[in-house]
Design an enzyme around this catalytic site. Structure first.
Site, PDB file in Angstrom:
ATOM      1  N   TYR A  34     -11.959 -14.904   2.921  1.00  0.00           N
ATOM      2  CA  TYR A  34     -10.958 -13.860   3.149  1.00  0.00           C
ATOM      3  C   TYR A  34     -10.499 -13.861   4.617  1.00  0.00           C
ATOM      4  O   TYR A  34     -11.330 -13.850   5.529  1.00  0.00           O
ATOM      5  CB  TYR A  34     -11.547 -12.490   2.797  1.00  0.00           C
ATOM      6  CG  TYR A  34     -10.630 -11.352   3.168  1.00  0.00           C
ATOM      7  CD1 TYR A  34      -9.461 -11.127   2.458  1.00  0.00           C
ATOM      8  CD2 TYR A  34     -10.911 -10.527   4.244  1.00  0.00           C
ATOM      9  CE1 TYR A  34      -8.598 -10.101   2.808  1.00  0.00           C
ATOM     10  CE2 TYR A  34     -10.056  -9.489   4.606  1.00  0.00           C
ATOM     11  CZ  TYR A  34      -8.905  -9.292   3.880  1.00  0.00           C
ATOM     12  OH  TYR A  34      -8.046  -8.290   4.235  1.00  0.00           O
ATOM     13  N   TYR A  61      -2.538 -12.906   2.777  1.00  0.00           N
ATOM     14  CA  TYR A  61      -2.244 -12.643   1.355  1.00  0.00           C
ATOM     15  C   TYR A  61      -1.089 -13.506   0.839  1.00  0.00           C
ATOM     16  O   TYR A  61      -1.285 -14.411   0.028  1.00  0.00           O
ATOM     17  CB  TYR A  61      -1.898 -11.154   1.159  1.00  0.00           C
ATOM     18  CG  TYR A  61      -3.021 -10.220   1.509  1.00  0.00           C
ATOM     19  CD1 TYR A  61      -4.009  -9.906   0.583  1.00  0.00           C
ATOM     20  CD2 TYR A  61      -3.104  -9.640   2.772  1.00  0.00           C
ATOM     21  CE1 TYR A  61      -5.039  -9.038   0.901  1.00  0.00           C
ATOM     22  CE2 TYR A  61      -4.135  -8.767   3.104  1.00  0.00           C
ATOM     23  CZ  TYR A  61      -5.097  -8.476   2.165  1.00  0.00           C
ATOM     24  OH  TYR A  61      -6.120  -7.626   2.481  1.00  0.00           O
ATOM     25  N   LYS A  89       0.809  -1.212   0.000  1.00  0.00           N
ATOM     26  CA  LYS A  89       0.000   0.000   0.000  1.00  0.00           C
ATOM     27  C   LYS A  89       0.847   1.268   0.000  1.00  0.00           C
ATOM     28  O   LYS A  89       0.361   2.323  -0.408  1.00  0.00           O
ATOM     29  CB  LYS A  89      -0.982  -0.013   1.178  1.00  0.00           C
ATOM     30  CG  LYS A  89      -1.896  -1.246   1.222  1.00  0.00           C
ATOM     31  CD  LYS A  89      -2.511  -1.583  -0.096  1.00  0.00           C
ATOM     32  CE  LYS A  89      -3.438  -2.789  -0.133  1.00  0.00           C
ATOM     33  NZ  LYS A  89      -2.930  -4.050   0.383  1.00  0.00           N
TER      34      LYS A  89
HETATM   35  C1  LIG Z   1      -3.742  -5.298   0.226  1.00  0.00           C
HETATM   36  C2  LIG Z   1      -2.766  -6.421   0.188  1.00  0.00           C
HETATM   37  C3  LIG Z   1      -2.655  -7.258  -0.937  1.00  0.00           C
HETATM   38  C4  LIG Z   1      -3.599  -7.190  -2.101  1.00  0.00           C
HETATM   39  O1  LIG Z   1      -3.351  -6.115  -2.938  1.00  0.00           O
HETATM   40  P1  LIG Z   1      -4.555  -5.557  -3.803  1.00  0.00           P
HETATM   41  O2  LIG Z   1      -3.943  -4.467  -4.565  1.00  0.00           O
HETATM   42  O3  LIG Z   1      -5.603  -5.136  -2.826  1.00  0.00           O
HETATM   43  O4  LIG Z   1      -5.054  -6.674  -4.658  1.00  0.00           O
HETATM   44  C5  LIG Z   1      -1.679  -8.222  -0.956  1.00  0.00           C
HETATM   45  N1  LIG Z   1      -0.853  -8.388   0.088  1.00  0.00           N
HETATM   46  C6  LIG Z   1      -0.942  -7.622   1.191  1.00  0.00           C
HETATM   47  C7  LIG Z   1      -0.025  -7.911   2.302  1.00  0.00           C
HETATM   48  C8  LIG Z   1      -1.897  -6.621   1.283  1.00  0.00           C
HETATM   49  O5  LIG Z   1      -1.968  -5.877   2.391  1.00  0.00           O
END
Ligand SMILES: *Cc1c(COP(=O)(O)O)cnc(C)c1O
Length: 333
Positions: A262, A288, A49
Site C-alpha cells: 500500500y 490509488y 470520500k
Molecule cells: C480512499 C480512496 C480510494 C479507495 O476507496 P475505498 O472506498 O477505500 O476502497 C480510491 N481512491 C482514492 C483517491 C482514495 O482516496
C-alpha cells in the site's frame, strides 16, 4: 429504508463530469474509455470520500456529535476530506494516522494531504503501525473525558452508511450515460477499504445493470478484499431493504497491481500516471488511481477488454498526494 430517506449533508460538487478519454482510447487501440471525474467533488481538492462523508456527517450531526475522529495512512485523502467537512460544519477534527507506509521523505511527512490537514485545522497524530488501534481508543477516551462528543469514522469511511454515497453515484452516472447514449460494459475502480467498490456494485445490482465491476486492489490480496467487498455490498443492500441476492462471481478484485505494498510506487503506476497526464492532461494519483489505471491498461493490452467494450474508469481522486511523492516522479522521465 429507501436511499432518499437517509439523511444526507450536501458537501460535494455534484454531478461530477463524465468525459471520454479520446487520446488514451486511440493510443491503446481497444475499447472506448470514459472517466467519471470524482477527483472533482470539491471539498478541499476532491475525491471519493466526499460522497461517503455526506451520509456519515449527517449521521454525526443527527447524534449531536461535535468532533469527527478518523484514521488512515499519513497521506490519507479520506483524512483530508474529513478535516474539510469538519471545518465546513464547525466541528473539530482529530486524525490518527499510523505510519503504515515506509516512506519518510520530507515531502511525504509534510506536503500533500498532511499540509492540507493542518491548514484545515485538524489535530494530527502519527503513531507507529502497531499502536494504531490503541491510539484511536486513547484519543476517543481523551475526547470524551474532555467533554467532547466524538463521531468515529473507520478507515476510508467504508461503513455501509458511507457506501450509500456510491449507490447514489451510480444513479448519477446512469442519468449521464443515458443522456450521452453510452451503455457501459465495465467499471474499473481502485479497491482500498472497499466502500466505493461495494456502493457501485450495490447500485448496479439494484438497477439490474450487468456491467462488470473490476476492483483493482491497492493493498492486500484478492482473498482478503473479495470477502470484504462482498460483506459490505450485502450490508448496503440490507440498509436499502433490497432482497436481490449478490451473485458470488460479481465480486471481482484483481490484486496484481499492488506491487510491494500500500502506498508504495510501482513502475506500472508511474507509467500509467505519466501516460494519462501526457495524453489527456488528466492527473491521477500514486496510491490509488495510478495503480487502477495500470490495471486497466494491462486488461486492454492483454485482450481481456475488447474493442467493443465501453469502459468507465472511476477517478476517485487523490491528486494532492502527487506532491508527497515528488521525488519518485522526479526520478522518472
Ligand atoms: C480512499 C480512496 C480510494 C479507495 O476507496 P475505498 O472506498 O477505500 O476502497 C480510491 N481512491 C482514492 C483517491 C482514495 O482516496
Amino acid at each position: 429504508m429507501k436511499l432518499a430517506e437517509y439523511p444526507r449533508t450536501p458537501l460535494a460538487h455534484l454531478p461530477t463530469p463524465l468525459e471520454i478519454l479520446p487520446r488514451l482510447t486511440a493510443f491503446l487501440g481497444g475499447p472506448r474509455i470514459y472517466v467519471k471525474r470524482d477527483d472533482q467533488t470539491g471539498l478541499a481538492m476532491g475525491g471519493n470520500k466526499a460522497r461517503k462523508l455526506e451520509y456519515l456527517v449527517a449521521d454525526a450531526l443527527a447524534l449531536g456529535c461535535d468532533t469527527l475522529l478518523t484514521t488512515g495512512g499519513p497521506q490519507s485523502n479520506h483524512a483530508r476530506q474529513t478535516a474539510a467537512a469538519a471545518a465546513r460544519l464547525g466541528l473539530s477534527c482529530e486524525l490518527v494516522l499510523p505510519r503504515v507506509v515506509p516512506i519518510s521523505t520530507p515531502e511525504y511527512e509534510r506536503s500533500g494531504n498532511i499540509l492540507l490537514d493542518r491548514l484545515l485545522g485538524a489535530n494530527l497524530e502519527f503513531p507507529p503501525v502497531t499502536q494504531g488501534a490503541a491510539a484511536i481508543d486513547t484519543r476517543r477516551e481523551q475526547l470524551i473525558a474532555a467533554g467532547k462528543r466524538p463521531y468515529f469514522i473507520p478507515t476510508g469511511g467504508s461503513t455501509p452508511l458511507g457506501a450509500l454515497g456510491y449507490v447514489r453515484a451510480v444513479d448519477e452516472l446512469f442519468e449521464q450515460a443515458r443522456a450521452e447514449r453510452i451503455d457501459f460494459s465495465h467499471v474499473v475502480v481502485p479497491t482500498g477499504s472497499g466502500g466505493t467498490h461495494a456502493g457501485i456494485l450495490a447500485g448496479l445490482l439494484m438497477a439490474g445493470h450487468s456491467a462488470e465491476v473490476h476492483g483493482i486492489a491497492v493493498s492486500g490480496t484478492q482473498r482478503e478484499k473479495a470477502p470484504l467487498v462482498r460483506n459490505l455490498t450485502e450490508q448496503v443492500l440490507q440498509l436499502l431493504d433490497e432482497t436481490t441476492p449478490l451473485p458470488v462471481d460479481r465480486v471481482r478484485v484483481d490484486d496484481r497491481f499492488v506491487g510491494p505494498g500500500y502506498g508504495l510506487p510501482t513502475p506500472a503506476m508511474l507509467d500509467a500516471v505519466t501516460l494519462v497526464a501526457r495524453l489527456e492532461g488528466l492527473l491521477l494519483d500514486p496510491v490509488y488511481t495510478g495503480k487502477a489505471m495500470a490495471g486497466l491498461i494491462h486488461s486492454v493490452r492483454s485482450g481481456q477488454l475488447s474493442a467493443t467494450d465501453r469502459i468507465l474508469f472511476w477517478h476517485t481522486g487523490g491528486t494532492p498526494a502527487l506532491f508527497a511523492y515528488q521525488d519518485i516522479f522526479a526520478r522518472f522521465d
